[in-house]
Motif scaffolding. Structure first.
Motif, PDB file in Angstrom:
ATOM      1  N   GLY A   3       0.654  -1.325   0.008  1.00 36.43           N
ATOM      2  CA  GLY A   3       0.272  -0.097  -0.261  1.00 36.43           C
ATOM      3  C   GLY A   3       0.921   1.214  -0.001  1.00 36.43           C
ATOM      4  N   THR A   4       1.883   1.414   0.614  1.00 34.09           N
ATOM      5  CA  THR A   4       2.642   2.607   0.822  1.00 34.09           C
ATOM      6  C   THR A   4       3.520   2.819  -0.971  1.00 34.09           C
ATOM      7  OG1 THR A   4       3.259   2.175   3.241  1.00 34.09           O
ATOM      8  CG2 THR A   4       4.559   3.607   1.518  1.00 34.09           C
ATOM      9  N   ILE A   5       4.103   2.005  -0.945  1.00 38.86           N
ATOM     10  CA  ILE A   5       4.446   1.280  -1.941  1.00 38.86           C
ATOM     11  C   ILE A   5       3.465   2.420  -3.676  1.00 38.86           C
ATOM     12  CG2 ILE A   5       5.969   0.695  -4.394  1.00 38.86           C
ATOM     13  CD1 ILE A   5       7.794  -1.179  -1.942  1.00 38.86           C
ATOM     14  N   SER A   6       2.707   1.362  -3.585  1.00 44.51           N
ATOM     15  CA  SER A   6       1.425   1.728  -4.529  1.00 44.51           C
ATOM     16  C   SER A   6       1.014   3.208  -4.215  1.00 44.51           C
ATOM     17  CB  SER A   6       0.464   0.655  -4.907  1.00 44.51           C
ATOM     18  OG  SER A   6      -0.809   0.606  -3.624  1.00 44.51           O
TER      19      SER A   6
ATOM     20  N   GLU B  84       8.602  10.146   1.177  1.00 41.13           N
ATOM     21  CA  GLU B  84       8.884  10.051   2.304  1.00 41.13           C
ATOM     22  C   GLU B  84       8.541   8.680   3.243  1.00 41.13           C
ATOM     23  OE1 GLU B  84       8.357  13.095   5.772  1.00 41.13           O
ATOM     24  OE2 GLU B  84       6.883  13.505   4.103  1.00 41.13           O
ATOM     25  N   GLU B  85       7.382   8.317   2.122  1.00 38.40           N
ATOM     26  CA  GLU B  85       6.748   7.865   3.418  1.00 38.40           C
ATOM     27  C   GLU B  85       7.271   6.863   3.311  1.00 38.40           C
ATOM     28  OE1 GLU B  85       3.460  10.557   2.225  1.00 38.40           O
ATOM     29  OE2 GLU B  85       4.727   9.527   0.931  1.00 38.40           O
ATOM     30  N   THR B  86       8.075   5.719   2.063  1.00 42.69           N
ATOM     31  CA  THR B  86       8.585   4.758   1.488  1.00 42.69           C
ATOM     32  C   THR B  86       9.915   5.200   2.440  1.00 42.69           C
ATOM     33  OG1 THR B  86       7.890   4.332  -0.079  1.00 42.69           O
ATOM     34  CG2 THR B  86       9.958   2.933   0.086  1.00 42.69           C
ATOM     35  N   ALA B  87      10.057   6.049   2.713  1.00 45.56           N
ATOM     36  CA  ALA B  87      11.785   6.367   3.701  1.00 45.56           C
ATOM     37  C   ALA B  87      11.278   5.794   5.423  1.00 45.56           C
ATOM     38  CB  ALA B  87      12.137   7.380   3.352  1.00 45.56           C
TER      39      ALA B  87
ATOM     40  N   PHE C 267      12.295  10.392  11.942  1.00 46.15           N
ATOM     41  CA  PHE C 267      12.012  11.555  11.160  1.00 46.15           C
ATOM     42  C   PHE C 267      12.637  11.158   9.527  1.00 46.15           C
ATOM     43  CE2 PHE C 267      13.645  11.566  15.931  1.00 46.15           C
ATOM     44  CZ  PHE C 267      12.593  12.194  16.036  1.00 46.15           C
ATOM     45  N   SER C 268      12.323  12.568   9.087  1.00 45.21           N
ATOM     46  CA  SER C 268      12.341  12.274   7.444  1.00 45.21           C
ATOM     47  C   SER C 268      12.554  13.155   7.121  1.00 45.21           C
ATOM     48  CB  SER C 268      10.992  11.061   6.490  1.00 45.21           C
ATOM     49  OG  SER C 268       9.837  12.227   7.418  1.00 45.21           O
ATOM     50  N   ARG C 269      13.348  13.866   5.858  1.00 39.77           N
ATOM     51  CA  ARG C 269      13.708  14.934   5.101  1.00 39.77           C
ATOM     52  C   ARG C 269      13.696  14.290   3.745  1.00 39.77           C
ATOM     53  NH1 ARG C 269      18.542  17.317   8.046  1.00 39.77           N
ATOM     54  NH2 ARG C 269      17.197  17.876   8.847  1.00 39.77           N
TER      55      ARG C 269
END
Length: 166
Positions: free
Chosen positions: A70-73, A80-83, A130-132
């Motif tokens: 779901g995240t990938i599709s 950001e979500e995949t990372a 945390f993401s960037r």
């Protein structure tokens, strides 16, 4: 970055992880193992470095790390979500204190309709991720090196902000 600047970043990561007795794992895609290479470039990394996993394909992100379909599709591998999910999954898988991840498009062409140089990095610790977003403008090799170093600098920043052990 010069070799001296790269070495300086690597030394800072070594010092922080060793001093705070923290462990680290890595989930890499676009950096192809370069983050793990940097972490192990200096002696003493066995004190903190647990594992580095290169999940370059969509299938390996799902089957090895457990990133959700779901995240990938919904967001794509360059997201950001995949990372974030890559970092969280590798930390849980390896039971390390921290984990980092990098996924993105080094170029030369657009990927998933996303331009060359768009990279997402993440740092995860228990209860927080945390993401960037990075927008890099070099060639493929320069972007790969910059993404790896930015991920390590982000880790230093996040460990520095970790007040629970002060």
């Amino acid at each position: 970055m010069t070799n001296d600047e790269i070495t300086e970043v690597i030394q800072k990561v070594h010092e922080l992880l060793t001093k705070k007795k923290l462990t680290i794992s890595v989930a890499e895609s676009c950096t192809g193992g370069l983050i793990s290479h940097f972490l192990t470039a200096l002696p003493g990394s066995s004190a903190f470095f647990d594992a580095g996993i290169v999940t370059y394909s969509i299938e390996s992100k799902k089957s090895i790390l457990g990133v959700s379909s779901g995240t990938i599709s919904n967001y794509g591998v360059v997201s950001e979500e995949t990372a974030r999910e890559m970092a969280e999954k590798v930390r849980i898988l390896t039971r390390t204190d921290y984990s980092i991840s990098a996924t993105g498009n080094l170029g030369p062409d657009a990927l998933e309709g996303k331009e060359r140089g768009l990279i997402y990095i993440a740092v995860s610790r228990e209860g927080q991720t945390f993401s960037r977003e990075l927008r890099l403008t070099g060639d493929r090799e320069a972007n790969k090196e910059e993404a790896a170093l930015q991920t390590l600098m982000f880790l230093v920043e996040m460990i520095g902000d970790d007040r629970k052990d002060i």
